[in-house]
Design an enzyme around this catalytic site. Structure first.
Site, PDB file in Angstrom:
ATOM      1  N   HIS A 112       0.818  -1.181   0.102  1.00  0.00           N
ATOM      2  CA  HIS A 112      -0.039   0.104   0.093  1.00  0.00           C
ATOM      3  C   HIS A 112       0.690   1.103   0.114  1.00  0.00           C
ATOM      4  O   HIS A 112       0.482   2.145  -0.620  1.00  0.00           O
ATOM      5  CB  HIS A 112      -0.874   0.236   1.285  1.00  0.00           C
ATOM      6  CG  HIS A 112      -2.225  -0.598   1.110  1.00  0.00           C
ATOM      7  ND1 HIS A 112      -2.258  -2.218   0.787  1.00  0.00           N
ATOM      8  CD2 HIS A 112      -3.612  -0.349   1.052  1.00  0.00           C
ATOM      9  CE1 HIS A 112      -3.662  -2.584   0.809  1.00  0.00           C
ATOM     10  NE2 HIS A 112      -4.399  -1.497   0.657  1.00  0.00           N
ATOM     11  N   ILE A 116       1.138   3.805  -4.085  1.00  0.00           N
ATOM     12  CA  ILE A 116       0.671   5.169  -4.502  1.00  0.00           C
ATOM     13  C   ILE A 116       1.680   5.854  -4.933  1.00  0.00           C
ATOM     14  O   ILE A 116       1.360   6.039  -6.423  1.00  0.00           O
ATOM     15  CB  ILE A 116       0.067   5.513  -3.110  1.00  0.00           C
ATOM     16  CG1 ILE A 116      -1.013   4.316  -2.473  1.00  0.00           C
ATOM     17  CG2 ILE A 116      -0.745   6.781  -3.337  1.00  0.00           C
ATOM     18  CD1 ILE A 116      -1.962   3.855  -3.300  1.00  0.00           C
ATOM     19  N   GLY A 118       5.109   6.074  -4.278  1.00  0.00           N
ATOM     20  CA  GLY A 118       6.358   5.255  -3.953  1.00  0.00           C
ATOM     21  C   GLY A 118       6.697   5.036  -2.550  1.00  0.00           C
ATOM     22  O   GLY A 118       5.885   5.261  -1.487  1.00  0.00           O
ATOM     23  N   HIS A 241      -0.174 -13.517  -2.387  1.00  0.00           N
ATOM     24  CA  HIS A 241      -1.610 -13.919  -1.686  1.00  0.00           C
ATOM     25  C   HIS A 241      -1.347 -15.617  -1.482  1.00  0.00           C
ATOM     26  O   HIS A 241      -2.195 -16.215  -0.682  1.00  0.00           O
ATOM     27  CB  HIS A 241      -2.685 -13.938  -2.648  1.00  0.00           C
ATOM     28  CG  HIS A 241      -3.054 -12.424  -2.787  1.00  0.00           C
ATOM     29  ND1 HIS A 241      -4.407 -11.998  -3.720  1.00  0.00           N
ATOM     30  CD2 HIS A 241      -2.538 -11.412  -2.394  1.00  0.00           C
ATOM     31  CE1 HIS A 241      -4.183 -10.721  -3.640  1.00  0.00           C
ATOM     32  NE2 HIS A 241      -3.260 -10.338  -2.990  1.00  0.00           N
ATOM     33  N   ASP A 331       5.163 -20.885  -2.349  1.00  0.00           N
ATOM     34  CA  ASP A 331       5.615 -21.992  -3.515  1.00  0.00           C
ATOM     35  C   ASP A 331       4.452 -21.695  -4.373  1.00  0.00           C
ATOM     36  O   ASP A 331       3.992 -20.667  -4.684  1.00  0.00           O
ATOM     37  CB  ASP A 331       5.625 -23.512  -2.798  1.00  0.00           C
ATOM     38  CG  ASP A 331       4.114 -23.859  -2.171  1.00  0.00           C
ATOM     39  OD1 ASP A 331       3.164 -23.128  -2.293  1.00  0.00           O
ATOM     40  OD2 ASP A 331       3.962 -24.581  -1.111  1.00  0.00           O
TER      41      ASP A 331
END
Length: 407
Positions: A112, A116, A118, A241, A331
């Protein structure tokens, strides 16, 4: 006979003559090796990835000078605060031993911040813009589901005890994120340091520029492309994720009237849809703990009026509730799930809706995670150097939540 003896002695002398030169060459080689060892001991910060005790090959193929030209360098604090990286590493080990979810929280916080304007620690600011003549007040961050602010502040406090006003919050966040990834068994990537902190938060930009869980593949690729990331970078970064937890609130809209169709999301495998419904049946999911890049789409029931804004901004409660684990290993399981239509987020599954990104998903799913880890490392190196402030730009905050002038 005399001539023969003389010739024999002459030959022996000729054979012995090169020996001192050979010894000299060997001695010089030993000296060179010793110098190299001493230099490596002077700057030992690079840590190996997992069982591979070497600098990753991708780093060897890329000259670090572009980062140095931007004001970043490897081991920037070697003279001004040599303990800095060790303090960050030690603190992260302590956090991780008590709470395994900390690395995923910081990874999302880092995304986050960098996505935006940097990597300038603007996401850590908890105040209004000090340049707009308004008083500094506590302000809700763009996404209250972000976690880890207190961890970064705790590390910064330890650094201030040793090196007051030296190490920026932006560098703390970058280093802590990398060390957290290593603690979860993730890949190594070098962190070049020397960032400065922004003096303002980018509140409005954060509301509009962070990818949403409900974005389609075109929207996702467009947002990443604006920041210099191609399809390969995008697919590998979303592989973050692999770890963390995700709130049921971010997927519950897939169960019924998805996007006004009157039907569930047809990109989800039916058996997986049943599993998700079962795990989210209590109806109270709110907080996303992991899943680093994406921010929730607002719902009308959670509107909050933020001071200084004329329109209600949709914010989210901080209470932890039902969340589903997205995994714990760096993985290929995230990509293997996408091949089976078992992506937790609509945006995840959308990687299969584009020929290029789908091909990359298949590549990352085809081995033990080696290809993904290599590309993820390279993309994270690129992300961590995106839009940094260095030199006379920005400042080094004393407290990460406030501009220096208000600390």
């Amino acid at each position: 006979m005399a001539d023969r003896k003389e010739t024999k002695h002459e030959t022996a002398r000729n054979e012995e003559t090169p020996r001192p030169a050979v010894f000299m060459k060997i001695s010089m080689f030993v000296v060179v090796v010793l110098i190299a060892v001493l230099l490596s001991l002077r700057n030992p910060k690079i840590e190996a990835e997992g069982k591979n005790n070497h600098i990753p090959a991708f780093l060897q193929r890329h000259d670090p000078s572009p980062m140095e030209n931007e004001g970043l360098s490897y081991d920037f604090y070697q003279d001004s605060c040599p303990e800095a990286e060790g303090i960050v590493r030690s603190q992260m080990k302590g956090f991780f031993s008590n709470q395994k979810g900390v690395p995923a929280n910081l990874l999302r916080l880092f995304f986050h911040d960098c996505f935006i304007q940097g990597c300038d620690a603007s996401v850590l600011l908890n105040s209004t813009d000090p340049n707009n003549n308004r008083s500094v007040e506590k302000q809700a961050p763009p996404n209250l589901t972000l976690k880890g602010f207190d961890r970064i502040e705790a590390i910064k406090e330890e650094l201030e005890k040793v090196c007051p006003g030296v190490v920026s919050c932006a560098d703390v966040l970058a280093l802590a994120t990398r060390d957290g990834i290593l603690l979860t068994g993730g890949p190594f990537y070098p962190v070049f340091t020397g960032r400065k902190d922004s003096v303002e938060s980018h509140f409005q930009e954060a509301l509009s520029d962070i990818p949403s869980p409900n974005h389609n593949i075109s929207q996702i690729l467009s947002l990443f492309q604006r920041r210099g990331f191609d399809e390969r970078d995008t697919v590998s970064l979303l592989g973050a994720h692999n770890v963390g937890r995700i709130s049921c609130d971010f997927i519950r809209n897939r169960f019924g009237n998805f996007s006004g169709t009157g039907h569930p999301d047809n990109t989800v495998a039916s058996d997986f849809m049943d599993e998700l419904r079962l795990q989210c049946q209590d109806g109270h999911g709110i907080t996303q703990v992991g899943a680093p890049t994406l921010t929730p789409a607002p719902t009308p029931t959670t509107a909050t009026l933020i001071k200084g804004n004329s329109k209600p901004m949709m914010m989210f409660s901080e209470q932890l509730s039902v969340a589903i684990s997205s995994g714990s290993d760096f993985d290929g399981h995230y990509y293997q799930n996408l091949l089976r239509s078992r992506g937790l987020l609509f945006a995840d599954q959308q990687l299969m809706a584009n020929n290029i990104t789908a091909s990359l998903v298949r590549t990352y799913a085809s081995d033990d995670g080696t290809t993904f880890r290599k590309d993820f490392s390279r993309a994270m190196l690129q992300m961590s150097n995106h839009g940094v402030l260095t030199g006379n730009n920005g400042e080094v905050r004393i407290k990460c939540a406030l501009p220096r002038s208000h600390s």
